[in-house]
Design a protein around this motif. Sequence first.
Motif, PDB file in Angstrom:
ATOM      1  N   ALA A 108      -3.801   0.681 -13.163  1.00 59.97           N
ATOM      2  CA  ALA A 108      -3.461   1.323 -11.893  1.00 59.97           C
ATOM      3  C   ALA A 108      -4.482   1.030 -10.802  1.00 59.97           C
ATOM      4  O   ALA A 108      -4.295   1.411  -9.646  1.00 59.97           O
ATOM      5  CB  ALA A 108      -3.342   2.831 -12.091  1.00 59.97           C
ATOM      6  N   ASP A 109      -5.590   0.383 -11.174  1.00 59.56           N
ATOM      7  CA  ASP A 109      -6.593   0.067 -10.162  1.00 59.56           C
ATOM      8  C   ASP A 109      -6.350  -1.288  -9.511  1.00 59.56           C
ATOM      9  O   ASP A 109      -6.881  -1.559  -8.433  1.00 59.56           O
ATOM     10  CB  ASP A 109      -7.989   0.053 -10.798  1.00 59.56           C
ATOM     11  CG  ASP A 109      -8.397   1.433 -11.291  1.00 59.56           C
ATOM     12  OD1 ASP A 109      -8.071   2.428 -10.616  1.00 59.56           O
ATOM     13  OD2 ASP A 109      -9.027   1.513 -12.357  1.00 59.56           O
TER      14      ASP A 109
ATOM     15  N   CYS B 287      -5.382  -4.338  -2.380  1.00 56.66           N
ATOM     16  CA  CYS B 287      -5.133  -3.834  -1.024  1.00 56.66           C
ATOM     17  C   CYS B 287      -6.451  -3.605  -0.302  1.00 56.66           C
ATOM     18  O   CYS B 287      -6.585  -3.870   0.902  1.00 56.66           O
ATOM     19  CB  CYS B 287      -4.348  -2.523  -1.070  1.00 56.66           C
ATOM     20  SG  CYS B 287      -2.653  -2.732  -1.628  1.00 56.66           S
ATOM     21  N   GLY B 288      -7.418  -3.111  -1.051  1.00 58.50           N
ATOM     22  CA  GLY B 288      -8.730  -2.868  -0.460  1.00 58.50           C
ATOM     23  C   GLY B 288      -9.376  -4.158   0.017  1.00 58.50           C
ATOM     24  O   GLY B 288      -9.912  -4.225   1.137  1.00 58.50           O
ATOM     25  N   ILE B 289      -9.316  -5.179  -0.803  1.00 57.55           N
ATOM     26  CA  ILE B 289      -9.896  -6.465  -0.391  1.00 57.55           C
ATOM     27  C   ILE B 289      -9.197  -6.959   0.870  1.00 57.55           C
ATOM     28  O   ILE B 289      -9.846  -7.377   1.841  1.00 57.55           O
ATOM     29  CB  ILE B 289      -9.727  -7.526  -1.511  1.00 57.55           C
ATOM     30  CG1 ILE B 289     -10.472  -7.125  -2.765  1.00 57.55           C
ATOM     31  CG2 ILE B 289     -10.171  -8.898  -1.001  1.00 57.55           C
ATOM     32  CD1 ILE B 289     -11.947  -7.302  -2.699  1.00 57.55           C
TER      33      ILE B 289
ATOM     34  N   ARG C 280     -14.522  -5.279 -17.704  1.00 57.47           N
ATOM     35  CA  ARG C 280     -15.137  -4.008 -18.065  1.00 57.47           C
ATOM     36  C   ARG C 280     -14.049  -3.018 -18.466  1.00 57.47           C
ATOM     37  O   ARG C 280     -12.912  -3.049 -17.970  1.00 57.47           O
ATOM     38  CB  ARG C 280     -15.997  -3.460 -16.947  1.00 57.47           C
ATOM     39  CG  ARG C 280     -15.327  -3.432 -15.580  1.00 57.47           C
ATOM     40  CD  ARG C 280     -16.349  -3.276 -14.491  1.00 57.47           C
ATOM     41  NE  ARG C 280     -16.914  -1.934 -14.517  1.00 57.47           N
ATOM     42  CZ  ARG C 280     -18.004  -1.578 -13.846  1.00 57.47           C
ATOM     43  NH1 ARG C 280     -18.651  -2.490 -13.116  1.00 57.47           N
ATOM     44  NH2 ARG C 280     -18.480  -0.358 -13.919  1.00 57.47           N
TER      45      ARG C 280
ATOM     46  N   LEU D 268     -11.786  -0.239 -16.175  1.00 56.66           N
ATOM     47  CA  LEU D 268     -10.871  -0.676 -15.125  1.00 56.66           C
ATOM     48  C   LEU D 268      -9.441  -0.515 -15.626  1.00 56.66           C
ATOM     49  O   LEU D 268      -9.052  -1.129 -16.625  1.00 56.66           O
ATOM     50  CB  LEU D 268     -11.150  -2.150 -14.787  1.00 56.66           C
ATOM     51  CG  LEU D 268     -10.528  -2.591 -13.484  1.00 56.66           C
ATOM     52  CD1 LEU D 268     -11.353  -2.102 -12.309  1.00 56.66           C
ATOM     53  CD2 LEU D 268     -10.409  -4.114 -13.455  1.00 56.66           C
TER      54      LEU D 268
ATOM     55  N   LEU E 153     -15.803  -9.273  -6.228  1.00 56.51           N
ATOM     56  CA  LEU E 153     -15.245  -8.173  -7.007  1.00 56.51           C
ATOM     57  C   LEU E 153     -14.983  -8.608  -8.455  1.00 56.51           C
ATOM     58  O   LEU E 153     -15.279  -7.863  -9.411  1.00 56.51           O
ATOM     59  CB  LEU E 153     -13.941  -7.687  -6.373  1.00 56.51           C
ATOM     60  CG  LEU E 153     -13.314  -6.497  -7.086  1.00 56.51           C
ATOM     61  CD1 LEU E 153     -14.150  -5.249  -6.887  1.00 56.51           C
ATOM     62  CD2 LEU E 153     -11.888  -6.247  -6.608  1.00 56.51           C
TER      63      LEU E 153
ATOM     64  N   MET F  81     -16.013  -7.099 -12.030  1.00 58.71           N
ATOM     65  CA  MET F  81     -15.046  -6.660 -13.036  1.00 58.71           C
ATOM     66  C   MET F  81     -15.351  -7.258 -14.403  1.00 58.71           C
ATOM     67  O   MET F  81     -15.023  -6.690 -15.427  1.00 58.71           O
ATOM     68  CB  MET F  81     -13.632  -7.075 -12.614  1.00 58.71           C
ATOM     69  CG  MET F  81     -13.080  -6.230 -11.470  1.00 58.71           C
ATOM     70  SD  MET F  81     -11.593  -6.940 -10.709  1.00 58.71           S
ATOM     71  CE  MET F  81     -10.521  -7.088 -12.137  1.00 58.71           C
TER      72      MET F  81
ATOM     73  N   PRO G 281      -4.417  -1.215  -5.906  1.00 60.22           N
ATOM     74  CA  PRO G 281      -5.296  -0.634  -4.885  1.00 60.22           C
ATOM     75  C   PRO G 281      -6.478  -1.528  -4.548  1.00 60.22           C
ATOM     76  O   PRO G 281      -6.799  -1.721  -3.362  1.00 60.22           O
ATOM     77  CB  PRO G 281      -5.765   0.678  -5.534  1.00 60.22           C
ATOM     78  CG  PRO G 281      -4.646   1.055  -6.430  1.00 60.22           C
ATOM     79  CD  PRO G 281      -4.079  -0.235  -6.955  1.00 60.22           C
ATOM     80  N   LEU G 282      -7.114  -2.105  -5.549  1.00 64.74           N
ATOM     81  CA  LEU G 282      -8.279  -2.931  -5.243  1.00 64.74           C
ATOM     82  C   LEU G 282      -7.889  -4.162  -4.434  1.00 64.74           C
ATOM     83  O   LEU G 282      -8.609  -4.562  -3.505  1.00 64.74           O
ATOM     84  CB  LEU G 282      -8.991  -3.341  -6.544  1.00 64.74           C
ATOM     85  CG  LEU G 282      -9.863  -2.239  -7.159  1.00 64.74           C
ATOM     86  CD1 LEU G 282     -10.337  -2.629  -8.555  1.00 64.74           C
ATOM     87  CD2 LEU G 282     -11.068  -1.935  -6.260  1.00 64.74           C
TER      88      LEU G 282
ATOM     89  N   ALA H 271       0.802  -1.216   0.000  1.00 60.39           N
ATOM     90  CA  ALA H 271       0.000   0.000   0.000  1.00 60.39           C
ATOM     91  C   ALA H 271       0.839   1.273   0.000  1.00 60.39           C
ATOM     92  O   ALA H 271       0.336   2.355  -0.297  1.00 60.39           O
ATOM     93  CB  ALA H 271      -0.926  -0.002   1.216  1.00 60.39           C
TER      94      ALA H 271
END
Lengths: 192, 192, 192, 192
Positions: free
Chosen positions: A148-149, A155-157, A142, A145, A182, A186, A152-153, A108
Motif C-alpha cells: 500500500a506504500d 505520487c510523492g516523487i 526492506r 515497506l 528512494l 528501499m 503513494p510513494l 492520487a
Amino acid sequence: MTTPQLRKDAARNWDRIVAVARDLVDQGTPLQLNDIARRAGVGVATVYRHFATPEALLETVATPCLEALVAHGQRALTDADPGRALEDFLSQIVEAQVTDVALAPVAAAASDTLPHTTELKTSLASAGTELLARARDAGMVRSDLAAADLVPLMCGIAHAVHVHGGTPHDRIDTARRYLATLLEGMRKPSDA
Amino acid sequence: MTTPQLRKDAARNWDRIVAVARDLVDQGTPLQLNDIARRAGVGVATVYRHFATPEALLETVATPCLEALVAHGQRALTDADPGRALEDFLSQIVEAQVTDVALAPVAAAASDTLPHTTELKTSLASAGTELLARARDAGMVRSDLAAADLVPLMCGIAHAVHVHGGTPHDRIDTARRYLATLLEGMRKPSDA
Amino acid sequence: MTTPQLRKDAARNWDRIVAVARDLVDQGTPLQLNDIARRAGVGVATVYRHFATPEALLETVATPCLEALVAHGQRALTDADPGRALEDFLSQIVEAQVTDVALAPVAAAASDTLPHTTELKTSLASAGTELLARARDAGMVRSDLAAADLVPLMCGIAHAVHVHGGTPHDRIDTARRYLATLLEGMRKPSDA
Amino acid sequence: MTTPQLRKDAARNWDRIVAVARDLVDQGTPLQLNDIARRAGVGVATVYRHFATPEALLETVATPCLEALVAHGQRALTDADPGRALEDFLSQIVEAQVTDVALAPVAAAASDTLPHTTELKTSLASAGTELLARARDAGMVRSDLAAADLVPLMCGIAHAVHVHGGTPHDRIDTARRYLATLLEGMRKPSDA
DNA sequence: CATGAATGAGCCTTCATTCAT
DNA sequence: AATGAATGAAGGCTCATTCAT
C-alpha cells in the motif's frame, strides 16, 4: 482513442471532447465542461451526456496512460530478476506521472468516478503487490515497506518533481534522480 | 500571533480573521474571504484590507509554523553531528507539513504573496543548504543531491503521506517511515 | 411597503425588487430571480440576498394583503353578530384571493418560507377558528364544519372563480355568488 | 386504452408511453418527455410523434377518466329524479378529480390540446347543462346558478380538498363533506 | 478604519425539441 | 416508423471584489 461502441457521429464528438480536454489538461487549465463544449464545437449537453463530471472526463483522458502502465506491469511480472522488475515498474509509474499531467490527480485520488478507472488502478496495485512480494522474498527490499506504500510513494516523487520545477525535460531527469534515491533506501533492509 | 503594528481594535480584527481562517484550514475548507468575514464578525472590506487575497491569508496562517521551522533550522546548525542535524531538520519539515494543513501548499508554491513568507522560505532554504553541505562534507550523503532538492523531496513525502491516507495519528507514523526510507537512500553514495 | 430596517440604498433596491415582482405576479409571470434582477436594475446577488428563493419573494409580495386580512379578522372579532362576522371574514378572504394573484398560492401552500408568513397565516387561522366557534355556538353553521376547513374552502372558491374565468370585474361578482351559495350550505345544519 | 388505429408495434409503444406517464402523474412527477421515453424504453422521437406536447400526453392519460365521467353523465340523464341525477353527476366529477391526479389540470384548463379532450369536456358540459336545467325546473336549485358554474365549482371543491390535505382516503371523505355542503347551498333558492 | 450592500462575471445543469441514422 | 445523439437556450447559484455609507 475512441473507447465505447458509438454511432459514427457520436464517436467523433467523443473524440473531439477528449482531445480538447487533453489539451486543456496539458496546459494546466481546470476542466470546465461548458468551456470544453464551446472549444469542441459541440453542445453543452453533449459533453454532459458523455461525461457526467469533470472528474469522469479527466479519468478518461488519463485512461490510455493508465492502461499502458497496467500493460507494463504485466510485462514486469515476466521479468526473472525481481529487483529489476520492481524498479522498472516503479520507474514507469513515476515517469508517466511526470510526463502526463492527467495521471497524477487520478493516481492520487482516493476514489474514482469511472469503474474502468478503478479496475485499472486495482490491476496496477495488484501487479505492484506481486512485484513487491517477489522482491522482498529475494531479500531485495526492506521489510517495513508495504504494498500500500508503493503508489503513494510514486505520487510523492512525482509531486516532488513538480515542486522542484524546471522544463519538461529537466523533470524526467529529476524524477529519475529522486526515484533512484528512494529505491536505494528501499533496498537497504531496515532490520539490517 | 499579531504581526503588524496596529491600532488595538484593528489588531483584534486581524487576530479574529486569522483564527477563523486557521479553523477553516484545519477543516479542509477552502478560504473564502466573504465567508471568513461573516464568521469573524467583521466586514468583508476589513478582511480585504488586511489580506489582499486568500493566498495572503493562507500564508499568514502558515507563518507561525514556518517561523518555528526556521528556528529549528537555526538550532540544527548548532548541532555538532552533521548527519543528525540534517535528519532532524528534514524530519521537522515533513512532520510540520503533515501536522499543519496550511503549510503544504505554502511550501510547495513556486511564488509567494507576502514578502515575509518569501523571507522565511529563503531562510529555511539557506539552513538546508548549509546543513546539506556539512553532511556532504562529512561524507554522509550522496553527492548528486542538491540543496534545491531538499524542500521538494519533503513536500513529496508529505504528499505521499496524504495519498496513503489514514487518521492524523497514522500519518505521523507513515511520514516517519517514508522519511526514514528516503534518508537511507540519501546516505548511500550514488557512486558507490 | 418597505418592511425591514435597511440602509437607504438597500431599502430602495428592496422596494424596486418587490415592485417588479408585484408586476410580474399580476401578469401571471412566474418569478425568476435573474429576470427580476435585470428588470429591477440590480445585480442578481442583490435579489438573492434579499430573497433566498422565489417563494420568499412571492410571500413578501403577498404580505401586505395577508396583513390586511389579519387586520380585518381582528375587526370581525369585535362584531356582535357572529354570523355576519364570519361571513364578512370569509368574504374578505375570497375577494382578496380573487383580487390579488399573489395571495392564492401563498394561502394554499402547506408550508411557508418566511416566518412572518407563517405568523400571519396562523393569526388568520386563529381568527377563523374563533369566529367559527362563535357562529356555531349561535347555531348558525352546520356542526360538521371544522375550523381547518375554512381556508381550504376559501381557496377552493377562489380557484373556482379562476376556472370560471372572465374579466377581473366579473370575477368579483362570481366570487360573491359562489361564496353566497357555499355560505347558504354552511348555514343549514347537517343534522337538522 | 389504445386509441388510434396503429400498427401493432406502434400501438405497443403508445401503450407503454401512456402507462409510464400515468405512473408519473400518480407520483406527482411532472411529465418530461425525454424521461418518459427512457422509462418506456422507446426513443424520444417516438414519444414526440405520438404526443406533440406534455399537455397532449396528460390529456391522453386523463382521457379514460373523462370518458367514464361522460358515460356517467349519460346514465344520470336517464334518472327520473332530477335532484338526485344532478347530485350524482357532480359527486362523480369531484371524486374523479380527487382520485385521479391527471384530471384536475385537464378539467381546469381553459383550452385543450387534443380535439378529443375538447369533445369530452363539451359532452360533459352538455350533460351538466341538461341536468341543471331539469333540476332547476323541478325547483331544486337556486336560480342564480348557471350551467357554466358547475365545472368550475367542482374544480374548486377538488382544489379545496387538495389544500386541506390528508391521505388519499381522507380526501374522499373531505370531498364528500365539502360537496354536501355546497349542494345544500345550491338547493336553497337565492330569492327565498 | 470599519461596515456590509451591491455587483456581475462565470460556472453549472436541465430539458424541450430537432435531426441524422 | 423508430431510435437516440445532439442541440443550446434558459435558468440557477456562487463568490471575489468594489464602493457608498
